[in-house]
Write an enzyme that holds these catalytic residues in place. Structure first.
Site, PDB file in Angstrom:
ATOM      1  CE1 TYR A 179      99.362  29.919   1.248  1.00 30.55           C
ATOM      2  CE2 TYR A 179      98.544  31.560  -0.304  1.00 30.55           C
ATOM      3  CZ  TYR A 179      98.680  31.097   1.002  1.00 30.55           C
ATOM      4  OH  TYR A 179      98.137  31.795   2.044  1.00 30.55           O
ATOM      5  CB  VAL A 228      89.365  54.835  14.271  1.00 25.66           C
ATOM      6  CG1 VAL A 228      89.407  55.954  13.230  1.00 25.66           C
ATOM      7  CG2 VAL A 228      90.546  54.942  15.211  1.00 25.66           C
TER       8      VAL A 228
END
Length: 388
Positions: A179, A228
């Site tokens: 970051y 799924v």
């Protein structure tokens, strides 16, 4: 032309579908997005009204160099002004309503803190430079607190950084380093957040809805309420999914009532090559027929070792789906079979029925009282509707 099936209707699948059309030359009609929920957007969803309240799970802060995001949304028209892209609309909103925090931090008495200074000591500066310059391999397993003195976590910088990016001292030093490298250019405006960009509305309305509208206009199919549960992979060196199974929503496929203690499932399959795909559920893992003719792969309901509720049976042209093998006392069984693509024959008692795409065959055989294994199995069937 290849067909694409994307699991989940979050920003990743929506973006992938758009780029497949824009960069990959796909026709929208060759793309299907499968989503378990009844709405698109993933964590960017938003819903509600003034009477019942609103819910929105997430929002993302942008800045000037979100190049990939802006490149994608530059080709998506805004819903408010189709003559302007979502990217242009976001930039225009920033020009009109630029972020300019007047009280980035407040003290215990509620008074604004002067955050023009980060509050660094010389040691803090050296530790920051060291963290940024250290290879990730040497930070493996370390926390942020392992790299900085305790006083660092009382600086204005840390308070602003941890509340912006949700860091804690015990979080990964590697993630902290990433970051820092990604957003170091925001340091000079971190006290006012003026380098942060926002969309005009919440990101569901400003990004997800325009993307979905554009995809639908290009022929992309959205299959909501679709979970799924199984994916078949090609037997190759790479990882290529060739089929997926879905038991369907509760109560679906009611061509015939469920057996007592049994369940009725609906399903879908992703076809592979030229072979017809037949979905049976619940059942065993996928089976392959060796060729046309009466020899066919049997399928079995409520297999004890099977945790999924659907299976794919691959049939070459002319092959048939064999009768299932009974399990449990008195042969209790109940299933829905759907032909997705291709054509073939289903062997049922005293008949050999031709099946074509879209055909649904409900088979229900039940004893006078459901055995205990059927009741137990049904109570945990995803997408199943228990019998009375």
């Amino acid at each position: 032309m290849a067909k694409a099936y994307l699991v989940g209707a979050g920003i990743a699948s929506l973006s992938a579908a758009a780029l497949l059309i824009r960069e990959g030359g796909f026709a929208g009609g060759d793309i299907t997005i499968l989503e378990a929920q009844d709405r698109t957007g993933g964590s960017l969803d938003a819903a509600g009204d003034p009477e019942t309240g609103y819910t929105m799970r997430g929002g993302r802060m942008f800045e000037l160099h979100f190049e990939c995001t802006y490149d994608l949304l530059r080709s998506i028209p805004s819903l408010d002004d189709p003559g302007r892209s979502v990217t242009d609309d976001t930039f225009a909103f920033h020009e009109d309503f630029a972020w300019n925090d007047k009280a980035r931090l407040v003290d215990a008495t509620g008074r604004p803190v002067d955050t023009r200074s980060m509050g660094f000591s010389e040691r803090d500066r050296l530790d920051l430079v060291t963290c940024v310059a250290t290879p990730e391999s040497r930070l493996d397993g370390k926390r942020i607190s392992d790299c900085f003195a305790p006083e660092f976590f009382t600086t204005n910088f840390w308070y602003m950084w941890c509340t912006t990016f949700a860091f804690e001292p015990w979080h990964s030093a590697i993630e902290f380093r990433r970051y820092l490298n990604r957003f170091v250019h925001l340091f000079k405006t971190f006290d006012t957040m003026s380098g942060i960009y926002r969309t005009r509305f919440n990101q569901y309305d400003s990004i997800v809805r325009p993307l979905q509208a554009w995809l639908k206009n290009n022929g992309v199919t959205f299959s909501l309420n679709t979970t799924v549960t199984d994916v078949e992979l090609a037997d190759t060196e790479g990882t290529t999914a060739t089929a997926a199974a879905d038991p369907g929503p509760p109560g679906a496929g009611t061509a015939a009532p469920p057996a007592p203690g049994g369940c009725m499932t609906a399903g879908m399959a992703i076809p592979r090559g030229e072979h017809p795909s037949i979905l049976v559920g619940p059942g065993q893992p996928a089976a392959e027929a060796t060729g046309p003719g009466p020899a066919a792969p049997p399928w079995r309901l409520f297999e004890p070792s099977r945790s999924l509720d659907t299976a794919l049976v691959r049939l070459p042209p002319g092959a048939v789906a064999g009768e299932h093998g009974d399990t449990g006392p008195a042969g209790s069984a109940d299933a829905l079979l759907i032909v997705i693509e291709g054509a073939g024959f289903l062997r049922i008692p005293d008949a050999r029925a031709p099946r074509a795409p879209g055909d649904r065959t409900a088979e229900v055989r039940a004893p006078t009282a459901a055995p205990s294994w059927a009741r137990t199995r049904c109570s945990g069937c995803p997408g199943a509707r228990p019998g009375p």
